[in-house]
Write an enzyme that holds these catalytic residues in place. Structure first.
Site, mmCIF file in Angstrom:
data_model
loop_
_atom_site.group_PDB
_atom_site.id
_atom_site.type_symbol
_atom_site.label_atom_id
_atom_site.label_comp_id
_atom_site.label_asym_id
_atom_site.label_seq_id
_atom_site.Cartn_x
_atom_site.Cartn_y
_atom_site.Cartn_z
ATOM 1 C CB SER A 48 -1.080 0.059 1.346
ATOM 2 O OG SER A 48 -1.915 1.154 1.112
ATOM 3 C CD GLU A 49 -0.587 3.844 -3.771
ATOM 4 O OE1 GLU A 49 -0.644 2.547 -3.384
ATOM 5 O OE2 GLU A 49 -1.230 4.382 -4.355
ATOM 6 C CG ASN A 50 -1.587 4.294 2.418
ATOM 7 O OD1 ASN A 50 -1.546 3.221 1.780
ATOM 8 N ND2 ASN A 50 -1.958 4.425 3.629
ATOM 9 C CB SER A 90 5.981 3.956 0.442
ATOM 10 O OG SER A 90 4.964 3.216 -0.195
#
Lengths: 221, 225
Positions: A48-50, A90
């Protein structure tokens, strides 16, 4: 033959690509559905890129944690063995080639592997978020899209007209009627989904399509 | 270890001057400091530049606003640098009307630009954006046959940070996906204000779990419990 849009077909077919242990980033919207169709015995590690690895399902009602959200801001969970990190880590993971595949939505995709999915000048300018980094960084880029837009126009094109998210980065385009590999400046038709036919796809798609020698019909049920 | 001043949210936002570049941690509000945002809205400081992943939610139909959105609606920012503004209809309206300057940056590039500034680097080389509108006006550098954009460092005047636990020296830990841009921004600004859910005595945080080292933090604010 009548075209019946099917997000399920797209998600089902993409899900069959993955191997046990693949690290995958699914975009918000249609790509998120892919997670629902991963075959038995295959466990994906969702990024999840966050800021975390090991994205899990939506929590039960009443168990939502506002400090644990996906890149769309919705409450999610983290799997055992997952971990949190900051945004630089990330995207180091993403650009550094540590993500096996990403699945992204489409406004337009062309036979050169160009993808446009973040901007319609003068109409819709939401920003690219993480999409530009994901298309450049993930080892395999899947463009997930209904084959036609609401007006019946092919979303697979010879050349994108909208501003690009990334140039020459798309590997596979999966629509609700077929699977295409982007190769040597053309869409290579690998599979056509029941009840559609090769002839239908060639007639209705506004792009150069090469029919693969092993092209086959697939019933996605 | 030297203790940092613990101030109220109102005192803290008094450190922000008109024209300042304000970096705000958070991703769709997750990891944004709520008390600092409320105090800055109340104070009404204007002509600020906002650096943040997004502008949270402003639904123009229902009027719903979250996190930084009320400050955007009050036009406290003359410029916004963000990666995604799709859920804030008001900033999109201001951008299209030419009322507020908006610079949209790929998320990984925004993170690296801030990291670079905080690490004393002039910038970074990234393949992200090559062959797109993001390339316009930037130097393209060819290294061993691969093309990269030169993206410069991005620093700010004040960082507004949300931590889970901080000790009185300023060492910080974060809360799950609320970490996001917070540790990067804490490195890239002159004044670094941390709103912490819990402030503990020096020595009570395990040095192994500290994410942001105390030396970059200038002020602490106790979050509402």
């Amino acid at each position: 033959m009548e075209y019946v849009p099917s997000k399920e077909n797209i998600a089902k077919r993409i899900a069959r690509f993955f191997k046990n242990g693949d690290v995958v980033n699914l975009g918000i919207g249609l790509p998120t559905l892919v997670g629902n169709y991963v075959p038995e015995g295959v466990e994906l590690i969702l990024q999840s890129e966050n800021g975390f690895m090991g994205l899990g399902p939506v929590p039960e009602a009443g168990k939502e944690d506002p400090m644990l959200v996906n890149a769309g801001g919705s409450c999610v969970t983290i799997q055992p063995g997952g971990c949190f990190f900051d945004s630089a880590m990330s995207f180091a993971i993403i650009r550094g080639g540590h993500v096996d595949a990403t699945v992204l939505g489409v406004l337009e995709v062309d036979q050169e592997g160009n993808l446009a999915n973040y901007k319609v000048p003068g109409k819709m300018v939401p920003g690219m978020g993480g999409a530009m980094d994901l298309t450049v960084g993930a080892k395999k880029v899947f463009a997930a899209t209904q084959h036609f837009d609401a007006k019946g126009n092919s979303k697979l094109l010879r050349k994108c007209k909208l501003p690009l998210t990334a140039a020459h980065e798309v590997d596979y385009v999966v629509t609700d009627i077929g699977l295409f590999e982007v190769k040597n400046g053309a869409f290579v038709l690998k599979e056509y989904f029941k009840p559609y036919t090769v002839e239908y796809i060639l007639e209705k798609t506004d792009a150069d399509i090469v029919v693969d020698k092993d092209c086959r019909e697939v019933d996605l049920g | 270890m030297l203790a940092k001043p613990i101030v109220t949210a109102e005192q803290a936002v008094g450190l922000i001057k008109e024209g300042d570049v304000v970096m705000l941690g958070g991703f769709m509000g997750c990891g944004s400091p709520p008390a600092l945002l409320a105090a800055l809205e109340k104070k009404g400081t204007k002509n600020l530049t906002l650096v943040c992943n997004d502008c949270a939610v402003h639904n123009l139909k229902t009027g719903e606003m979250t996190f930084v959105a009320p400050l955007v609606a009050k036009k406290q920012f003359k410029k916004v640098i963000a990666t995604h503004i799709g859920l804030n209809g008001e900033i999109q309206r201001q951008m299209n009307a030419g009322e507020t300057e908006v610079l949209l940056v790929p998320q990984g590039t925004l993170a690296e630009r801030i990291r670079a500034a905080g690490a004393g680097l002039g910038g970074v080389l990234t393949p992200t954006g090559v062959g797109t509108e993001v390339q316009e006006g930037k130097k393209v550098i060819d290294l061993d046959g691969k093309r990269y954009l030169l993206e410069t460092g991005l620093s700010g005047d004040v960082a507004l940070i949300r931590a889970k636990k901080a000790d009185k020296a300023g060492n910080c830990t974060y809360d799950k996906s609320g970490r996001n841009f917070n540790p990067l921004m804490a490195m890239a600004c002159k004044t670094v204000i941390v709103e912490a859910d819990e402030i503990v005595e020096i020595g009570q945080l395990d040095p192994e779990v500290v994410v942001t080292p105390s030396v970059v933090v200038t002020h602490l604010v106790q979050a509402k419990k």
